[in-house]
Write a protein that holds these residues in place. Sequence first.
Motif, PDB file in Angstrom:
ATOM      1  N   SER A 271      24.347  94.317  37.109  1.00 38.29           N
ATOM      2  CA  SER A 271      25.237  94.722  36.022  1.00 38.29           C
ATOM      3  C   SER A 271      25.065  93.752  34.863  1.00 38.29           C
ATOM      4  N   GLU A 276      33.926  94.232  30.279  1.00 43.48           N
ATOM      5  CA  GLU A 276      34.466  95.125  31.294  1.00 43.48           C
ATOM      6  C   GLU A 276      35.969  94.908  31.375  1.00 43.48           C
ATOM      7  N   ILE A 282      30.489  97.229  40.546  1.00 46.29           N
ATOM      8  CA  ILE A 282      30.124  96.007  41.271  1.00 46.29           C
ATOM      9  C   ILE A 282      30.772  96.000  42.650  1.00 46.29           C
ATOM     10  N   ALA A 294      25.205  89.808  38.085  1.00 45.32           N
ATOM     11  CA  ALA A 294      26.066  90.306  37.008  1.00 45.32           C
ATOM     12  C   ALA A 294      26.208  89.280  35.898  1.00 45.32           C
ATOM     13  N   ASN A 296      28.472  87.296  33.225  1.00 42.62           N
ATOM     14  CA  ASN A 296      29.814  86.736  33.323  1.00 42.62           C
ATOM     15  C   ASN A 296      30.662  87.164  32.120  1.00 42.62           C
ATOM     16  N   PRO A 301      33.766  90.217  36.506  1.00 41.61           N
ATOM     17  CA  PRO A 301      32.653  89.742  37.335  1.00 41.61           C
ATOM     18  C   PRO A 301      32.856  88.359  37.932  1.00 41.61           C
ATOM     19  N   LEU A 324      25.761  85.060  39.118  1.00 46.35           N
ATOM     20  CA  LEU A 324      26.323  85.211  37.774  1.00 46.35           C
ATOM     21  C   LEU A 324      25.377  84.649  36.723  1.00 46.35           C
TER      22      LEU A 324
END
Length: 388
Positions: A271, A276, A282, A294, A296, A301, A324
Amino acid sequence: MNRHNSIAFIINSLEGGGAERVMCNLLSIMESFFTQHQIDVYLILLDAVPEAHQCPAYVNKITLKTDGNLLQGYRQLKPLLRQLSPSLSLSFLTRSNMLNVVLSHQLGYQAVISERVNTSSHFPGGLKDTISKAMVKATYPKAHRVMAVSEGVKADLIQNFNVKEDRVQTVYNPYDIEAIHKRADESVTDLPQNAYIIGTGRLVKNKNFSLLIDAYAKSDVPEDLVILGQGDQEGALKEQVARLGLNERVHFLGFKSNPYPYIKQARYFVSTSNAEGFPNAIVEAMCLGKAVVATNCESGPAEILSGEYPLHITQFTPSKYGCLCPVNDATAVANAMDFLNAPTELARYSAKSTERAQAFSNEIFRQKMMACLELTPGAEDTAYVPAG
């Protein structure tokens, strides 16, 4: 005894989307409580548009025709709520939330609002966004209680929208892990022949799939890349793939109402969003035991993959439950991908995903929801009984 004889739930629509799905899940998870206590439950949709999600049969669904207009929403919702006379109303999404708060003070019920996005990121700039932020700041602090979908969303509401800390509670989205596994076992006919990694979501700027493609091009990942979703960036993303000479390796498979078989067969999940509220995709990938890379971004996340908030990083960071990377850093994402090329790391983070997913179960969500709505469980309510 519970004080509520009737409760209204308000959302813009049941179009395809995470908030709409969570609303229907909430109503299913709470069905046994509401029916046992003979609480009348209404679901009010502001807009008459095609529905991608179905609410449970016990719910009284009422659809208005406000065409996305806030003033029309006020004119149509006020007499309806006066007639229904709920003791409490829970709303999702900004327009519904603002109307819920204003009408609660006029009609005398309790307004609980649920913020599904990082509000500051959702309204980044321009006149329309500035007006929207001012309206949020004027209404949200007057809600009886605010449910934030993540700690990041909660912090943003407190710091930037004058919501008092003691009125905000974080309630993570619920996930039916068993149901996700069951749907992941459904057969599909368009899986790539080669091994692949996967990213899913709307193909819009905020999801930043162009970063995913750049990072993939920089990495030493041997697998193909599958992207699920549709959106206005699709053409530009396909041009980017062609420019990088990746047409044979990157597969755009479009929107899938059931993405889980594709995620299940992937090596891991990536991702690369810029913002978000709480990234459902996720957690759903983690429910299927997939390691996750993902960015950060605000919000979610870091909480999911590290268990911490806030968390500041400047490079690829192997965290407690996932990998991350800083936002908009293609090199860091490529490094994370290369890190998961090692079978030992992939297996370790796959196991950590499975472990972490348990924190987002339906039962934990139900308990949080009971507290937020100030519902008192009876002896028969101590265990969660799935609807149906």
